[in-house]
Motif scaffolding. Sequence first.
Motif, PDB file in Angstrom:
ATOM      1  N   TRP A   1       3.560 -96.091  34.355  1.00  0.00           N
ATOM      2  CA  TRP A   1       2.433 -96.992  33.576  1.00  0.00           C
ATOM      3  C   TRP A   1       3.118 -97.875  32.586  1.00  0.00           C
ATOM      4  O   TRP A   1       2.718 -99.044  32.579  1.00  0.00           O
ATOM      5  CB  TRP A   1       1.760 -95.920  32.655  1.00  0.00           C
ATOM      6  CG  TRP A   1       0.533 -96.424  31.843  1.00  0.00           C
ATOM      7  CD1 TRP A   1       0.793 -96.868  30.502  1.00  0.00           C
ATOM      8  CD2 TRP A   1      -0.904 -96.722  32.401  1.00  0.00           C
ATOM      9  NE1 TRP A   1      -0.621 -97.307  30.355  1.00  0.00           N
ATOM     10  CE2 TRP A   1      -1.443 -97.302  31.156  1.00  0.00           C
ATOM     11  CE3 TRP A   1      -1.495 -96.611  33.632  1.00  0.00           C
ATOM     12  CZ2 TRP A   1      -2.585 -97.724  31.195  1.00  0.00           C
ATOM     13  CZ3 TRP A   1      -2.763 -96.979  33.549  1.00  0.00           C
ATOM     14  CH2 TRP A   1      -3.229 -97.604  32.283  1.00  0.00           C
ATOM     15  N   GLU A   2       3.743 -97.693  31.913  1.00  0.00           N
ATOM     16  CA  GLU A   2       4.828 -98.392  30.947  1.00  0.00           C
ATOM     17  C   GLU A   2       5.513 -99.544  31.482  1.00  0.00           C
ATOM     18  O   GLU A   2       5.386-100.917  31.127  1.00  0.00           O
ATOM     19  CB  GLU A   2       5.652 -97.665  29.915  1.00  0.00           C
ATOM     20  CG  GLU A   2       5.207 -96.599  28.988  1.00  0.00           C
ATOM     21  CD  GLU A   2       5.949 -95.944  28.557  1.00  0.00           C
ATOM     22  OE1 GLU A   2       7.505 -95.761  28.734  1.00  0.00           O
ATOM     23  OE2 GLU A   2       5.702 -95.089  27.361  1.00  0.00           O
TER      24      GLU A   2
ATOM     25  N   GLN B   1       2.995-102.253  32.536  1.00  0.00           N
ATOM     26  CA  GLN B   1       2.463-103.013  31.609  1.00  0.00           C
ATOM     27  C   GLN B   1       3.533-104.155  31.095  1.00  0.00           C
ATOM     28  O   GLN B   1       3.216-105.202  30.663  1.00  0.00           O
ATOM     29  CB  GLN B   1       2.229-102.095  30.186  1.00  0.00           C
ATOM     30  CG  GLN B   1       0.838-101.226  30.607  1.00  0.00           C
ATOM     31  CD  GLN B   1       0.683-100.263  29.340  1.00  0.00           C
ATOM     32  OE1 GLN B   1       1.489 -99.820  28.669  1.00  0.00           O
ATOM     33  NE2 GLN B   1      -0.798-100.332  28.850  1.00  0.00           N
ATOM     34  N   ARG B   2       4.815-103.802  31.259  1.00  0.00           N
ATOM     35  CA  ARG B   2       6.028-104.439  30.923  1.00  0.00           C
ATOM     36  C   ARG B   2       6.242-105.409  31.934  1.00  0.00           C
ATOM     37  O   ARG B   2       7.266-106.267  31.771  1.00  0.00           O
ATOM     38  CB  ARG B   2       7.152-103.768  30.239  1.00  0.00           C
ATOM     39  CG  ARG B   2       6.856-102.991  29.108  1.00  0.00           C
ATOM     40  CD  ARG B   2       8.051-102.019  28.818  1.00  0.00           C
ATOM     41  NE  ARG B   2       7.636-101.104  27.505  1.00  0.00           N
ATOM     42  CZ  ARG B   2       8.357-100.195  27.218  1.00  0.00           C
ATOM     43  NH1 ARG B   2       9.209 -99.679  27.876  1.00  0.00           N
ATOM     44  NH2 ARG B   2       8.043 -99.573  26.151  1.00  0.00           N
TER      45      ARG B   2
END
Length: 290
Positions: free
Chosen positions: A247-248, A251-252
């Motif tokens: 997930w992170e 996003q990045r």
Amino acid sequence: MRIMRIFGHLETILATLLIGGFLSATLARLAPGFGADEQELDSRLSAESIRQIRESHAQERNILHFYFNYLKRAIHGDLGTSRSLGKPVRQLIADRLPITVRLCGLGLLVGWTVGLALAIAVVMAQVRVLDVFAAGLAGTFLSLPAAVLALLFVYFNAPASLAISLIVFPKVFSFSRNLLAQSYGLPHIITARAKGLGERTVIIRHAFRNALLPLITLMGLDIPRLFVGALITEQVFAWPGMGRLFWESAQRLDYQVLMGILILLALFVVVGNLIADLAYGWADPRIQYR
């Protein structure tokens, strides 16, 4: 023969990794923001520094060149380096994977145990009220989004693994309950009951064995659903596992990490199907491997 079937699955695993890796590389390359670097936003950098940063990503513009370079490094165990975290992807996966495996493994065990036990109890009891109650309970959990379940467990300070088990439980119960109910109408089971065999013997030795092959198939298909459940649950519970890492990274726009996780997930799915296929021979000796 069984050995030839195993080799066939190994070929499938290799093909899945190659094709899955290429598709992951293609999706990463075509995704919005590919090739952008947060360092370019640093106002302290000169025009020459920004130009060098852009040139360092120039080789990634060609999809085939990008994928074959990635594949060449992956063969030697190098899955790249995370741009956002500055660590090797292999190290990130090695650190996060045991957490997710422990979370999903316990959730899978509890979900399957409760689902099968409740299905067997409902079919053996033949009580309408119990059947309706169990079906309503499973339907309630099935209709609740995984994020809502996770938030409820955070609110009541309950273990995260139980949230995973409630994602698995409804389908296991519904599927196994229907299989066992259908098996009760088969001729050999009606004969066994007519001969005076107890309900427990009939359900365990006959009905459950008849439903075993479809249940093995369902277990093999649980892997993608478990990862989706882990992705949501780990994010809500702030667990540092693979789901939260995915997930992170999304996003990045950390495509190196995303590619490593997607290829690993494809490997797990194919290996799970291999294990399920081999388990067919154990569950039913009539199955021949050719």
